[in-house]
Design a protein around this motif. Structure first.
Motif, PDB file in Angstrom:
ATOM      1  N   GLN A 219     -10.908  -1.091  -0.200  1.00 34.44           N
ATOM      2  CA  GLN A 219     -11.130  -1.748  -1.488  1.00 34.44           C
ATOM      3  C   GLN A 219     -10.163  -2.907  -1.720  1.00 34.44           C
ATOM      4  O   GLN A 219      -9.107  -2.996  -1.111  1.00 34.44           O
ATOM      5  N   LEU A 264      -0.446  -3.002   2.243  1.00 37.55           N
ATOM      6  CA  LEU A 264      -1.693  -3.049   1.476  1.00 37.55           C
ATOM      7  C   LEU A 264      -2.894  -2.671   2.351  1.00 37.55           C
ATOM      8  O   LEU A 264      -3.832  -2.024   1.878  1.00 37.55           O
ATOM      9  N   GLY A 267      -2.915   0.961   2.207  1.00 33.04           N
ATOM     10  CA  GLY A 267      -3.225   1.391   0.838  1.00 33.04           C
ATOM     11  C   GLY A 267      -4.676   1.165   0.451  1.00 33.04           C
ATOM     12  O   GLY A 267      -5.249   1.940  -0.318  1.00 33.04           O
ATOM     13  N   ALA A 270      -7.159   4.002   0.679  1.00 29.09           N
ATOM     14  CA  ALA A 270      -6.988   5.164  -0.215  1.00 29.09           C
ATOM     15  C   ALA A 270      -7.859   4.958  -1.444  1.00 29.09           C
ATOM     16  O   ALA A 270      -7.484   4.247  -2.371  1.00 29.09           O
ATOM     17  N   LEU A 271      -9.030   5.567  -1.448  1.00 30.77           N
ATOM     18  CA  LEU A 271     -10.024   5.316  -2.498  1.00 30.77           C
ATOM     19  C   LEU A 271      -9.914   6.344  -3.619  1.00 30.77           C
ATOM     20  O   LEU A 271      -9.475   7.479  -3.404  1.00 30.77           O
ATOM     21  N   PRO A 272     -10.342   5.954  -4.820  1.00 26.60           N
ATOM     22  CA  PRO A 272     -10.391   6.909  -5.934  1.00 26.60           C
ATOM     23  C   PRO A 272     -11.360   8.064  -5.630  1.00 26.60           C
ATOM     24  O   PRO A 272     -12.347   7.871  -4.909  1.00 26.60           O
ATOM     25  N   ASN A 273     -11.088   9.201  -6.253  1.00 25.93           N
ATOM     26  CA  ASN A 273     -11.959  10.364  -6.026  1.00 25.93           C
ATOM     27  C   ASN A 273     -13.422  10.080  -6.328  1.00 25.93           C
ATOM     28  O   ASN A 273     -14.299  10.512  -5.588  1.00 25.93           O
ATOM     29  N   LEU A 276     -14.939   8.289  -3.424  1.00 30.92           N
ATOM     30  CA  LEU A 276     -15.081   9.190  -2.273  1.00 30.92           C
ATOM     31  C   LEU A 276     -16.284  10.108  -2.458  1.00 30.92           C
ATOM     32  O   LEU A 276     -17.064  10.326  -1.524  1.00 30.92           O
TER      33      LEU A 276
END
Lengths: 283, 283
Positions: A219, A264, A267, A270-273, A276
């Motif tokens: 993202q 970054l 990072g 690493a996605l929001p729940n 996902l």
């Protein structure tokens, strides 16, 4: 005089920007192309009513669609870029001396012509010696290729109009075939927030993960795209985008970036729940 | 009939949303408070013309302002919340059985009253037994406290009107004094994209890092705030937000979240280069 351009993010949400001047407005065989000069965003490229880029924040999109794969495999030499008529993706790729050849396939020559005329900020490297431009259908072009590219970047419009076929299983299978045994496919992957883009995101991911053994999503913050929460797909035959990233090699290149950096890069995956969960759903 | 609410992100950029009904519109001693029912975002709380929350995406803000500090120190027992009249921050904090007391200081009782009446999604825990509401000036309240809190959360409006004094060195110094020796301060930290918020972000960071030995910034995607790229500050007397995060302890709590997770916690501190450069500048 007041002149304003409005993009509809949904039928109930509008993003409106002040315009100094409509610099260009043409209808190609495929789509309507406009360029506006604006006080907040500089020049803005609009296709069929949707903002494709602004001079103020195009660097986010173009850095994230290129430097993520380039730092995973520093030996990328031959690249296919599909879409990307504004030239921003090619501009970033030409910063790598290690890259030997970039084939760019854009179905609509008029997008390239408009950007060369009006938006040199992104179009400045389209005549670079390593770049070969093909004004053809991306799906047909990729069908003729086998075991040829280290990286394919799908820098497409949304899955409507000419961008539609770049979101099909047929297309992803042909990309797989056109890639070498350690090939990487990166694509603009829509957004999780508004319903239309979220559905496109889910459909694209469902198809890509059927074709590629590695299929991840990352993202970025792109304020002038609807919701500002935009996604990219990273698919590959063997490389994991984090475990295989060669941070040291990339940093040695001394490529100065405004958005991308190695921390970054990690990072961004690493996605929001809620994102996902949407990606895991079968739709 | 068509009814639309417009927020000006800058004088040249507007965000406009369709409104079914203006549910509430009152002028308090401090500010104008409106609540709209909208088809895209559910209920929307607007203060002085700026969107404070929408039912569609308030979870991003409220999860990120609470679970990040709570997962760094699982022994947080006594918390001061400043601002936060909508109740969303308190709602998230009451999910921790380990928390013993939450003092919430909101200068404008009318914000709480409006949210209790119309937005139970966020206001639902304001009468929780652990919560003590004070309708007072946050700066004055914190001045009277010493070595008392494990965590202070500054959930303020922008640095104009009643929110202004919550962005001063005097305020941050009083927060430092009110915190225990391992205390954490988290604040809403504006945005890097549009000039006004970017300047507020730079000024806040410059002040906080003069007062706290640890001063970091993290980001989230909040589509209904201007640019969608929003920041939070994490300052503390000793804890690093990543090195000291107790991922295992937090995951054992089984708190179900829609945005926050441990990987995203770490990823959120990886900022774009242009934001890092702005934060390092002395202005």
């Amino acid at each position: 005089m007041e002149l304003w351009f409005t993009e509809e993010h949904t039928k109930d949400v509008r993003f409106t920007i002040r315009v100094d001047e409509q610099i260009e407005s043409v209808q190609s065989d495929f789509q309507k192309i406009d360029v506006f000069q604006t006080p907040e965003f500089g020049k803005v490229l609009v296709i069929d009513g949707y903002i494709m880029l602004t001079e103020k924040d195009e660097f986010v999109y173009h850095e994230m669609i290129t430097h993520v794969p380039m730092s995973v495999n520093p030996n990328i030499k031959k690249i296919l870029v599909i879409g990307a008529g504004d030239g921003g993706t090619v501009r970033e790729l030409t910063r790598y001396n290690t890259v030997e050849r970039i084939d760019m396939v854009e179905i609509d020559k008029m997008v390239v012509d408009v950007c060369v005329d009006h938006i040199p900020q992104t179009a400045c490297k389209l005549s670079h010696e390593k770049v070969n431009l093909y004004f053809e259908d991306g799906l047909k072009f990729v069908k003729t290729k086998e075991n040829e590219y280290d990286l394919i970047i799908v820098d497409s419009t949304d899955p409507v109009g000419p961008g539609m076929e770049l979101f099909t299983v047929d297309f992803y299978e042909n990309c797989f075939k056109a890639l070498k045994e350690d090939g990487i496919l990166v694509n603009q992957h829509e957004s999780p927030y508004y319903a239309r883009e979220a559905a496109a995101m889910q459909r694209a991911h469902e198809k890509i993960k059927k074709v590629f053994p590695v299929a991840k999503v990352y993202q970025a913050h792109i304020p002038t795209y609807g919701s500002g929460h935009w996604l990219f797909g990273f698919a590959s035959k063997k490389y994991d985008p984090i475990n295989h990233m060669d941070e040291e090699a990339w940093n040695k290149l001394l490529i100065k970036t405004k958005y991308y950096n190695s921390a970054l890069h990690k990072g961004a995956f690493a996605l929001p729940n809620y994102v996902l969960e949407m990606l895991e759903q079968n739709i």
